[in-house]
Design an enzyme around this catalytic site. Structure first.
Site, mmCIF file in Angstrom:
data_model
loop_
_atom_site.group_PDB
_atom_site.id
_atom_site.type_symbol
_atom_site.label_atom_id
_atom_site.label_comp_id
_atom_site.label_asym_id
_atom_site.label_seq_id
_atom_site.Cartn_x
_atom_site.Cartn_y
_atom_site.Cartn_z
ATOM 1 N N HIS A 1 -7.138 -5.688 -1.702
ATOM 2 C CA HIS A 1 -6.282 -5.384 -0.768
ATOM 3 C C HIS A 1 -5.449 -5.771 0.349
ATOM 4 O O HIS A 1 -4.507 -5.417 1.157
ATOM 5 C CB HIS A 1 -6.882 -3.840 -0.341
ATOM 6 C CG HIS A 1 -5.525 -2.735 -0.538
ATOM 7 N ND1 HIS A 1 -4.563 -1.619 -1.250
ATOM 8 C CD2 HIS A 1 -5.176 -2.191 0.974
ATOM 9 C CE1 HIS A 1 -3.902 -1.520 -0.995
ATOM 10 N NE2 HIS A 1 -3.888 -1.469 0.838
ATOM 11 N N SER B 1 0.581 -1.478 0.074
ATOM 12 C CA SER B 1 0.055 0.303 -0.094
ATOM 13 C C SER B 1 0.916 0.886 0.146
ATOM 14 O O SER B 1 1.522 1.204 -0.773
ATOM 15 C CB SER B 1 -0.814 0.019 0.716
ATOM 16 O OG SER B 1 -1.734 0.495 0.857
#
Length: 649
Positions: free
Chosen positions: A621, A508
């Protein structure tokens, strides 16, 4: 002693979602494990007793969670996907004095914030499109017939896919027959509800216009009898969470976004007669909740906040520590517990406190804390006894601008004095999260495989105040310098680190920073970029949070600030890259969508650079923390193989 193996990933148990029963004797919690053979997670509800310190399994559905204890303590409600044929999530009622659990209702949009209004009626939230019948469960159209008609943003959500205008709605339901009744006094996309102790009022947090004001959430007080609602506060505040005290005092967590997303929230007390707000102890300037990183959690906590006897109890991220503090309505703060590891969730009843807690060398277990005496109540991860782990060594570095930066190094498990070892620098996501006392299997695996592991909390991290976290418009500047100065310190102070065999990885924001690093230094011999950002422009337009997060973090919309977007995009430095880089990305990661990896990979291969891409289907994610078990194993193996091929030659 044995060394930890990569495939030991499957052995961890995670615990959380703690609830103490009325009276303070019993409690329930959720335990989550991995089933390698079935390539899935299993979760069940457990019952514990604080007096005899025993725990036992209560449900065996394998997909059970979110327990809610009835006011009389005689039954619980829980949600489950135990019925594999059901086209949705079920709400079940389980009598604790004997008998099997009973399915109350199945909804495609699921159940959240379930609360008992009385012994016959519950309040809950579910998601569906405006005008859609939430009880009508139809078969999804096959992909070859499916068409998405999109007329607003956001249109995707990480973990949920295309949202099709689904938003949170509020309902009452009779437990006997599952009859539902909508409550429409509060509109928008309802995010959370908290029922008052007398069960007549509800604090409701809703985002009223997710397209035009996506980061601003309003607080309403809903009267259940008249089904009328009054807004608390105005457009200058956005609300995260609410808690009632046992005497119906209301506390809320709010922010004014004075410095955008880096702004730390603060506590407000709501006067329910005048509906005025009083800000409490804003000078703390800390994040309310747990921001520490770990990859062995998996159970959502019930909350990190509760009000008992007029005092608000909350977890706070303070540097690399998690503290449990109390605060009265005058703003007086008292430390209740300070963890050397990470407290994930808690519950309080009188003088008795329950915690789910981990350390850097022990995953989550449940503990009781009574009058300063701490007892361990579970030992689900006892399989780790006899395994040699690496204990992080903390240090502090004064950055070139005078700011103190916390860092850690983990020695290889087979460490020998006088020997040089390759090292991997790990960078956390966020950027407003932090490293600290959390157990991280990835770090321990690297150490077991002969790597030193280096990590730190650079500018942008949580736990050190709003100004420390504020890197808006300056990604890749002071944060990059902090990381590189930590690396320089480690090389100078720890002679076993081989500066010719350094690797770097992160996910991320950590993936963004990995991309940035390889374009701005040749200090690393290998890199692994995970769920990253390479271009702020594509991130703005293709992800679930891009249209508001990118604007906040880069200094405006790209059509008003093109120079800023390009300057802060790692993709623009592709010609400078000399470090071999592996991109790991999930095909359904709508937080940082897969084009972020694809375009950087394509640019590097076009320029003749060394790059590889590993893509995971049906993952989002959360791959490293909640992906399919076999995918999590393959991800770790890909990281190890990449570093081994460049750092162990």
């Amino acid at each position: 002693m044995k060394k930890l193996k990569l495939e030991d990933l499957y052995k961890y148990s995670a615990v959380g979602d703690l609830h103490i029963f009325p009276g303070g004797k019993n409690f329930v919690f959720v335990r989550k494990t991995m089933n390698k053979k079935e390539n899935q997670y299993e979760s069940n509800i457990w019952l514990g007793n604080m007096k005899n310190e025993e725990v036992r399994q209560l449900t065996r559905g394998g997909k059970d969670g979110s327990p809610v204890v009835s006011p009389d303590g005689k039954s619980i409600l829980f949600v489950s996907k135990r019925d594999k044929e059901a086209k949705g999530t079920g709400l079940y009622l389980l009598p604790l004095e004997g008998g099997e659990s009973r399915l109350v209702k199945t909804l495609k949009g699921g159940f959240s914030s379930v609360s008992w209004i009385d012994s016959e009626t519950v309040l809950f939230m579910t998601k569906h499109a405006p005008g859609e019948d939430p009880e009508k469960i139809e078969e999804d159209e096959p992909p070859e017939k499916k068409v998405y008609e999109i007329d607003r943003i956001p249109f995707v959500s990480n973990g949920a896919g295309f949202t099709e205008n689904r938003v949170g709605h509020l309902y009452k339901m009779k437990l006997e027959n599952g009859k539902m009744e909508p409550i429409t006094a509060v509109g928008g996309d309802i995010e959370s509800i908290v029922l008052s102790p007398e069960r007549k009022s509800v604090a409701v947090i809703t985002t009223e216009d997710r397209e035009k004001r996506p980061i601003w959430s309003s607080l309403y007080l809903l009267d259940l009898q008249s089904e009328t609602a009054k807004r608390i506060g105005d457009d200058s505040l956005s609300f995260y969470h609410c808690e009632w005290s046992d005497d119906s005092e209301l506390f809320a967590v709010a922010t004014d976004f004075k410095k955008g997303f880096p702004t730390n929230p603060f506590i407000v007390h709501v006067d329910l007669e005048s509906f005025t707000l009083t800000t409490l102890a804003r000078e703390m300037d800390l994040y309310f909740g747990n921001s520490l990183n770990s990859d062995v959690r998996g159970v959502s906590p019930n909350t990190s906040m509760k009000v008992v006897e007029g005092k608000l109890y909350s977890l706070v991220t303070a540097g690399s520590q998690i503290k449990l503090v109390s605060m009265d309505k005058e703003g007086k703060v008292e430390e209740i517990a300070v963890s050397s590891g990470s407290i994930d969730c808690f519950d309080v009843a009188g003088e008795e406190l329950l915690l789910s807690e981990m350390t850097t060398t022990e995953p989550l277990e449940i503990y009781s804390l009574v009058k300063g005496k701490k007892k361990k109540l579970t030992s689900f991860n006892s399989w780790m006894k006899g395994i040699k782990l690496s204990k992080p060594e903390g240090f502090e570095v004064e950055a070139s601008d005078g700011q103190k930066i916390e860092g850690w190094i983990m020695r290889p498990v087979d460490f020998e004095e006088g020997k040089k070892y390759p090292a991997v620098v790990e960078i956390h996501g966020g950027p407003k999260t932090a490293y600290g006392g959390g157990y991280i299997h990835e770090f321990q695996t690297l150490a077991s495989e002969g790597y030193a592991v280096i990590y730190c909390n650079p500018r942008g991290s949580a736990g050190y105040g709003t100004d420390f976290a504020d890197i808006r418009g300056h990604y890749g500047e002071r944060d990059f310098e902090d990381i590189m100065e930590i690396v320089e310190y480690v090389i100078n102070e720890y002679d076993f680190v081989d500066e010719e065999r350094l690797g770097v990885t992160g996910g991320s924001y950590g993936g963004f920073m990995t991309n940035w690093i390889v374009g701005h230094t040749d200090a690393f011999k290998a890199a692994v970029s995970q769920r990253s950002i390479s271009s702020w422009i594509s991130f703005f337009g293709t992800t679930d949070i891009g249209y508001f997060f990118a604007s906040d973090q880069t200094g405006g919309d790209f059509f008003d600030n093109l120079e800023g977007y390009l300057r802060q995009s790692p993709l623009m430095s592709a010609p400078n890259v000399v470090t071999p880089i592996l991109f790991i990305h999930s095909l359904e990661d709508y937080r940082c969508w897969v084009p972020e990896a694809m375009q950087f990979f394509t640019a590097l291969r076009h320029l003749g650079k060394e790059a590889k891409m590993v893509l995971f289907p049906k993952e989002n994610h959360e791959l490293s923390r909640g992906g399919l078990p076999i995918h999590r194993e393959k991800r770790l193996r890909a990281i190890l193989e990449w570093f081994d091929s460049y750092l162990k030659i």
